[in-house]
Design an enzyme around this catalytic site. Structure first.
Site, PDB file in Angstrom:
ATOM      1  N   ASP A 289      47.288  93.661  46.927  1.00 11.82           N
ATOM      2  CA  ASP A 289      47.581  92.256  46.619  1.00 11.82           C
ATOM      3  C   ASP A 289      48.770  92.174  45.655  1.00 11.82           C
ATOM      4  O   ASP A 289      48.669  92.588  44.498  1.00 11.82           O
ATOM      5  CB  ASP A 289      46.344  91.604  45.994  1.00 11.82           C
ATOM      6  CG  ASP A 289      46.482  90.094  45.829  1.00 11.82           C
ATOM      7  OD1 ASP A 289      47.619  89.617  45.663  1.00 11.82           O
ATOM      8  OD2 ASP A 289      45.458  89.399  45.856  1.00 11.82           O
ATOM      9  N   HIS A 320      47.748  88.947  49.809  1.00 11.40           N
ATOM     10  CA  HIS A 320      47.104  87.903  49.021  1.00 11.40           C
ATOM     11  C   HIS A 320      46.670  86.772  49.938  1.00 11.40           C
ATOM     12  O   HIS A 320      47.501  86.071  50.523  1.00 11.40           O
ATOM     13  CB  HIS A 320      48.065  87.374  47.955  1.00 11.40           C
ATOM     14  CG  HIS A 320      47.444  86.357  47.040  1.00 11.40           C
ATOM     15  ND1 HIS A 320      46.519  86.698  46.064  1.00 11.40           N
ATOM     16  CD2 HIS A 320      47.600  85.007  46.961  1.00 11.40           C
ATOM     17  CE1 HIS A 320      46.149  85.608  45.415  1.00 11.40           C
ATOM     18  NE2 HIS A 320      46.779  84.579  45.941  1.00 11.40           N
TER      19      HIS A 320
END
Length: 361
Positions: A289, A320
């Site tokens: 992420d 993300h």
């Protein structure tokens, strides 16, 4: 496939391992370029929901005369799905109030499966009128509590569930901690959550993500420049060059009640009352992420090892809030969340039968 479930051993954890392990969501077609989290995120953001949803807006007045907006997804057909006892799924956008195509897609998938999805919009976000010179701080769950109470009164026979996306998870996690066993929720899930708000603001994000988000926030705030000028310095606010600077100018350097950055986060950290949470929470996180930051400093692994209510589904790739896959649905995390809610309902029914407990009214 390569996902890991980190949690404290329990009967519920074993049930989730079996249910998620059988789910086709975790074994479906994979994104062809798994090592490009930036591309995954952009691809997910730029893809519009299919089909385009129809939304019915409802404004909820709060005790201080402020307003939040509840957007009911009634599908592309103009007719609401679900029945009187269908579960209500509360969708919480990110902290900037951006309702992404991914969040709408999750709402449509839920609608197809008999849920009643509704989006929670904070004061002044996503076209919600700002009737008081006050916005909602990062981890202040007061307005969300009012919305949950209203949904419980409107659908008294339904299970109430909640899903948050990205930085919006700070609000949901703070609500679960403050409310404890009185949250009125049956289960919750967080997609790519931000667990440590202060650290996230201070570390900053890559400019590719921070600047568009900053511009989106400034554009929304400029609409209410006249009303907010009573409480904040608008020139300084709109001149902010980072998300941290904007957050500090908006909530710490106020004209009437200024406060320090440290004091602000004492009241707004998402996990400040995590030990009090009493609702099962599934957190879907990707190790790559680019927004949350490196797992070693951004994932509170000890929380998942010690609390019986927190479950971390960790995958090596997914970016993300992206978790892309080929084929219909585009995001395997959406299917995993809906499977999690199905498994939770099944587990609770089994426990009620085993213990001979009456169903809660």
């Amino acid at each position: 496939g390569h996902c890991r479930l980190l949690c404290k051993p329990s009967a519920l954890a074993q049930h989730l391992v079996r249910s998620l392990g059988r789910s086709a969501a975790l074994w479906g077609g994979r994104w062809p370029w798994p090592c490009w989290p930036q591309l995954q995120m952009l691809w997910q953001l730029l893809q519009p929901p299919e089909p385009e949803p129809v939304v019915a807006r409802e404004l909820l007045q709060l005790p201080d005369a402020g307003l939040v907006a509840l957007d009911w997804l009634v599908g592309p057909w103009g007719a609401a799905g679900g029945g009187i006892s269908s579960p209500v799924l509360l969708l919480i956008p990110n902290a900037a109030g951006k309702v992404t195509g991914g969040l709408l897609q999750l709402g449509l998938r839920a609608l197809e499966r008999g849920f009643i999805p509704v989006i929670f919009n904070r004061r002044g976000h996503n076209g919600c009128p700002l009737t008081t010179p006050r916005l909602q701080p990062f981890g202040d769950p007061g307005d969300l509590r009012e919305a949950v109470t209203y949904l419980r009164c409107r659908h008294p026979a339904a299970s109430l569930l909640a899903v948050s996306e990205g930085s919006g998870s700070g609000l949901l996690l703070a609500y679960l901690g403050e409310s404890g066993s009185s949250s009125r929720l049956a289960a919750a899930a967080c997609l790519s959550p931000i667990f440590r708000g202060r650290d996230w603001f201070e570390a900053g994000m890559p400019w590719l993500y921070e600047w568009p988000l900053l511009l989106h926030l400034k554009q929304g705030l400029s609409r209410y420049a006249g009303a907010l000028a009573e409480v904040v310095d608008m020139d300084r606010l709109l001149g902010s060059r980072s998300l941290r600077e904007l957050e500090e100018n908006l909530f710490c350097r106020t004209r009437s009640r200024p406060t320090s950055w440290e004091s602000y986060w004492e009241r707004n950290e998402p996990l400040r009352d995590a030990d009090e949470a009493a609702v099962p929470v599934l957190c879907l996180c990707s190790a790559d992420d680019p927004v949350r930051g490196p797992p070693a400093r951004s994932l509170p692994r000890e929380l998942f090892r010690s609390s019986p209510y927190f479950f971390l589904l960790l995958t090596p790739h997914g970016g993300h809030c992206a978790f892309p896959r080929r084929g219909p649905g585009r995001c395997w995390a959406h299917e995993a969340v809906l499977e999690y809610f199905r498994a939770m309902a099944e587990f609770l029914r089994t426990e009620e039968r085993r213990k001979g407990l009456p169903r809660p009214r």
